[in-house]
Design a protein around this motif. Structure first.
Motif, PDB file in Angstrom:
ATOM      1  N   ASP A  91      44.412   0.387 -13.744  1.00 14.58           N
ATOM      2  CA  ASP A  91      43.412  -0.200 -14.652  1.00 14.58           C
ATOM      3  C   ASP A  91      43.627   0.204 -16.113  1.00 14.58           C
ATOM      4  O   ASP A  91      42.691   0.566 -16.815  1.00 14.58           O
ATOM      5  CB  ASP A  91      41.985   0.233 -14.239  1.00 14.58           C
ATOM      6  CG  ASP A  91      41.727   0.017 -12.769  1.00 14.58           C
ATOM      7  OD1 ASP A  91      42.108  -1.047 -12.253  1.00 14.58           O
ATOM      8  OD2 ASP A  91      41.161   0.916 -12.129  1.00 14.58           O
ATOM      9  N   GLU A 122      43.256  -4.167 -15.991  1.00 12.40           N
ATOM     10  CA  GLU A 122      41.936  -3.634 -16.302  1.00 12.40           C
ATOM     11  C   GLU A 122      40.830  -4.563 -15.787  1.00 12.40           C
ATOM     12  O   GLU A 122      40.975  -5.775 -15.783  1.00 12.40           O
ATOM     13  CB  GLU A 122      41.815  -3.514 -17.829  1.00 12.40           C
ATOM     14  CG  GLU A 122      40.763  -2.593 -18.335  1.00 12.40           C
ATOM     15  CD  GLU A 122      40.846  -2.482 -19.853  1.00 12.40           C
ATOM     16  OE1 GLU A 122      40.232  -3.323 -20.546  1.00 12.40           O
ATOM     17  OE2 GLU A 122      41.539  -1.579 -20.334  1.00 12.40           O
ATOM     18  N   HIS A 123      39.713  -3.971 -15.349  1.00 13.15           N
ATOM     19  CA  HIS A 123      38.583  -4.787 -14.901  1.00 13.15           C
ATOM     20  C   HIS A 123      38.131  -5.713 -16.036  1.00 13.15           C
ATOM     21  O   HIS A 123      37.971  -5.283 -17.178  1.00 13.15           O
ATOM     22  CB  HIS A 123      37.416  -3.885 -14.485  1.00 13.15           C
ATOM     23  CG  HIS A 123      36.189  -4.635 -14.075  1.00 13.15           C
ATOM     24  ND1 HIS A 123      36.135  -5.355 -12.899  1.00 13.15           N
ATOM     25  CD2 HIS A 123      34.992  -4.814 -14.697  1.00 13.15           C
ATOM     26  CE1 HIS A 123      34.952  -5.931 -12.807  1.00 13.15           C
ATOM     27  NE2 HIS A 123      34.238  -5.612 -13.882  1.00 13.15           N
ATOM     28  N   ASP A 124      37.926  -6.982 -15.697  1.00  6.63           N
ATOM     29  CA  ASP A 124      37.604  -8.022 -16.668  1.00  6.63           C
ATOM     30  C   ASP A 124      38.743  -8.275 -17.657  1.00  6.63           C
ATOM     31  O   ASP A 124      38.539  -8.892 -18.700  1.00  6.63           O
ATOM     32  CB  ASP A 124      36.317  -7.700 -17.444  1.00  6.63           C
ATOM     33  CG  ASP A 124      35.073  -8.030 -16.639  1.00  6.63           C
ATOM     34  OD1 ASP A 124      35.168  -8.890 -15.746  1.00  6.63           O
ATOM     35  OD2 ASP A 124      34.022  -7.430 -16.893  1.00  6.63           O
ATOM     36  N   GLN A 179      37.157  -7.572  -5.313  1.00 12.08           N
ATOM     37  CA  GLN A 179      37.408  -8.204  -6.597  1.00 12.08           C
ATOM     38  C   GLN A 179      38.015  -9.581  -6.370  1.00 12.08           C
ATOM     39  O   GLN A 179      38.458  -9.921  -5.266  1.00 12.08           O
ATOM     40  CB  GLN A 179      38.342  -7.347  -7.453  1.00 12.08           C
ATOM     41  CG  GLN A 179      37.744  -6.009  -7.875  1.00 12.08           C
ATOM     42  CD  GLN A 179      38.709  -5.198  -8.699  1.00 12.08           C
ATOM     43  OE1 GLN A 179      39.890  -5.095  -8.389  1.00 12.08           O
ATOM     44  NE2 GLN A 179      38.206  -4.601  -9.769  1.00 12.08           N
ATOM     45  N   LEU A 201      40.444 -10.972 -13.885  1.00 12.81           N
ATOM     46  CA  LEU A 201      40.063 -10.141 -12.745  1.00 12.81           C
ATOM     47  C   LEU A 201      38.610  -9.701 -12.910  1.00 12.81           C
ATOM     48  O   LEU A 201      38.236  -9.179 -13.945  1.00 12.81           O
ATOM     49  CB  LEU A 201      40.963  -8.898 -12.669  1.00 12.81           C
ATOM     50  CG  LEU A 201      40.635  -7.864 -11.596  1.00 12.81           C
ATOM     51  CD1 LEU A 201      40.901  -8.452 -10.207  1.00 12.81           C
ATOM     52  CD2 LEU A 201      41.446  -6.589 -11.804  1.00 12.81           C
ATOM     53  N   SER A 202      37.790  -9.918 -11.861  1.00  7.41           N
ATOM     54  CA  SER A 202      36.387  -9.537 -11.948  1.00  7.41           C
ATOM     55  C   SER A 202      35.867  -9.129 -10.574  1.00  7.41           C
ATOM     56  O   SER A 202      36.542  -9.313  -9.553  1.00  7.41           O
ATOM     57  CB  SER A 202      35.540 -10.697 -12.508  1.00  7.41           C
ATOM     58  OG  SER A 202      35.708 -11.856 -11.720  1.00  7.41           O
ATOM     59  N   ASP A 203      34.667  -8.563 -10.532  1.00  9.50           N
ATOM     60  CA  ASP A 203      34.045  -8.165  -9.260  1.00  9.50           C
ATOM     61  C   ASP A 203      33.608  -9.391  -8.488  1.00  9.50           C
ATOM     62  O   ASP A 203      33.293 -10.441  -9.064  1.00  9.50           O
ATOM     63  CB  ASP A 203      32.826  -7.290  -9.529  1.00  9.50           C
ATOM     64  CG  ASP A 203      33.228  -5.904 -10.011  1.00  9.50           C
ATOM     65  OD1 ASP A 203      34.344  -5.464  -9.682  1.00  9.50           O
ATOM     66  OD2 ASP A 203      32.441  -5.271 -10.732  1.00  9.50           O
TER      67      ASP A 203
END
Length: 205
Positions: A91, A122-124, A179, A201-203
């Motif tokens: 991430d 990285e997330h989001d 995810q 990329l997201s939850d």
């Protein structure tokens, strides 16, 4: 040479990729996997002004050329590394980018490359992928058996790649971590022969 390899479409593909570059990239770190393609690294750095711009390639010569083209700017970090085993922590990149890399490995290697892209994603964050598109009847290489024979002789792993669903593969890798990967923007070039895709990329599944 590079422009000829990409059917004289290099500049168009580069400009489309630059247009897709996330605006948030200037607040994070970028990773460009492989750095063989012309002045793309320099143009990316000039446009995005990232916190840190990382390039990764297995060939020292390509890394040296990238350093030379960018004037060894202090925000450029070059790593000699295999894309199947990226030596970066999880991430850590807001914007990973792959430019004509995914069609080169065999299916098993492609799975490992995608897994590594997802791991350092990285997330989001947003992944920018510029590649050959899937099968299409709009282009000569899809309509002409002779043209396809020439193409697949030059690019031996391209035939199976054009049948791959990269988004589905990424989502299968992301699902165990609850995810998902979604397409944010996409543009075909040269009658659907090439494609630029921006993924997030997201939850959530």
């Amino acid at each position: 040479v590079i422009n000829s390899t990409l059917m004289a479409q290099y500049r168009r593909l580069k400009q489309t990729s630059l247009q897709f570059l996330p605006k948030r990239a200037d607040a994070g770190r970028m990773l460009k996997l492989t750095c063989v393609y012309g002045d793309l690294t320099t143009d990316l750095m000039e446009q995005s002004h990232p916190e840190g711009f990382h390039i990764a390639d297995i060939l020292p010569l390509q890394l040296d050329l990238a350093r030379w083209k960018t004037g060894s700017r202090n925000t450029l970090y070059a790593s000699r590394v295999n894309a199947e085993r990226l030596a970066f922590k999880d991430d850590c990149f807001a914007t990973p980018m792959v430019f004509f890399l995914l069609h080169e490995p065999l299916s098993e290697s492609l799975q490992r490359v995608l897994s590594q892209c997802l791991r350092v994603f990285e997330h989001d964050g947003e992944l920018l992928a510029t590649e050959y598109a899937g099968q299409s009847n709009q282009h000569l290489f899809s309509r002409s058996r002779a043209a396809r024979k020439i193409l697949y002789r030059a690019e031996p792993f391209l035939r199976p790649f054009r049948n791959e669903d990269i988004l589905a593969r990424l989502n299968a890798l992301a699902e165990p971590f609850h995810q998902s990967v979604k397409t944010v923007a996409q543009k075909n070039c040269m009658n659907g022969f090439y494609r630029c895709t921006l993924l997030r990329l997201s939850d959530g599944i």
